[in-house]
Design an enzyme around this catalytic site. Sequence first.
Site, short mmCIF file in Angstrom:
data_model
loop_
_atom_site.label_atom_id
_atom_site.label_comp_id
_atom_site.label_asym_id
_atom_site.label_seq_id
_atom_site.Cartn_x
_atom_site.Cartn_y
_atom_site.Cartn_z
N THR A 7 -5.03 1.89 4.32
CA THR A 7 -3.66 2.15 3.88
C THR A 7 -3.21 1.24 2.74
O THR A 7 -3.76 0.15 2.55
CB THR A 7 -2.70 1.94 5.08
OG1 THR A 7 -1.33 2.04 4.65
CG2 THR A 7 -2.88 0.55 5.68
N ASP A 8 -2.16 1.68 2.04
CA ASP A 8 -1.55 0.85 1.00
C ASP A 8 -0.73 -0.28 1.59
O ASP A 8 -0.30 -1.19 0.88
CB ASP A 8 -0.68 1.70 0.07
CG ASP A 8 0.51 2.32 0.79
OD1 ASP A 8 0.37 2.66 1.98
OD2 ASP A 8 1.58 2.48 0.17
N TYR A 64 1.17 -3.75 10.91
CA TYR A 64 0.33 -2.58 10.62
C TYR A 64 -0.64 -2.87 9.49
O TYR A 64 -1.84 -2.67 9.61
CB TYR A 64 1.21 -1.37 10.29
CG TYR A 64 0.41 -0.18 9.81
CD1 TYR A 64 -0.58 0.39 10.60
CD2 TYR A 64 0.66 0.37 8.55
CE1 TYR A 64 -1.31 1.48 10.15
CE2 TYR A 64 -0.06 1.47 8.10
CZ TYR A 64 -1.04 2.02 8.90
OH TYR A 64 -1.78 3.09 8.45
#
Length: 231
Positions: A99-100, A123
């Site tokens: 993910t970014d 996260y």
Amino acid sequence: MKVLVIGAAGQLGTDVVAALDGHDIDAPSHNRLDVTGENSVFSYIEQAQPDAVINTSAYHNVPLCEEHPEEAFKVNAVGARNLARACRAQNAKLVHVSTDYVFDGKKGAPYTEDDEARPLMVYGASKLAGEHLALAEWEQGTYIARTTGLFGKNPCRAKPGGRNFVETMLHLAATRDEVKVVDDQRSCPTYTPDLARQLAALIEGDLEPGIYHCVTPEGGSWYDFARLIFE
């Protein structure tokens, strides 16, 4: 080629299976393969003997990750490590979706694979840990595919109103007189069938293992995206 797709029932996983048409697909449910159990992972992959594994599973509810960091790291980090170890034992390619959120968003320009990752939330930290652990275990066969802002053609059935931005906007538009969207945060909303084809290309081609950014080429603010959705 035999391909094991983890998280095949999800928004992205569904499209990954479709993009791999012509391959021998094994798409186990969570009950059959829990990535957090090392013995379970080794046993399943040893028996299945896939040529490649694509992991689309994740603990990705950002607020819940903050509330339950142990669970986030268990799935996103330990799970990635378990898969990498098992893939190394079978000499199978591993494509792990990231993910970014591994970045802090302060660059002011698109991030490249060489930029330093600085996550601000649990996260992102758990996903970054998963990247490091997977590459440490199986550097010669691991592909990290970072992406962002996923939306698909198939509605998410996990909760009312959907779990992606498109569904959320349509739900809000149908239930509210006014919808407010931030215009100072930018992203590259990525269509899951497009991403699925890129993940398939990682296992079908001769690209070197490592980190790849797999997103829509041009992005914009979430306000810009909302306007396009309503149009």
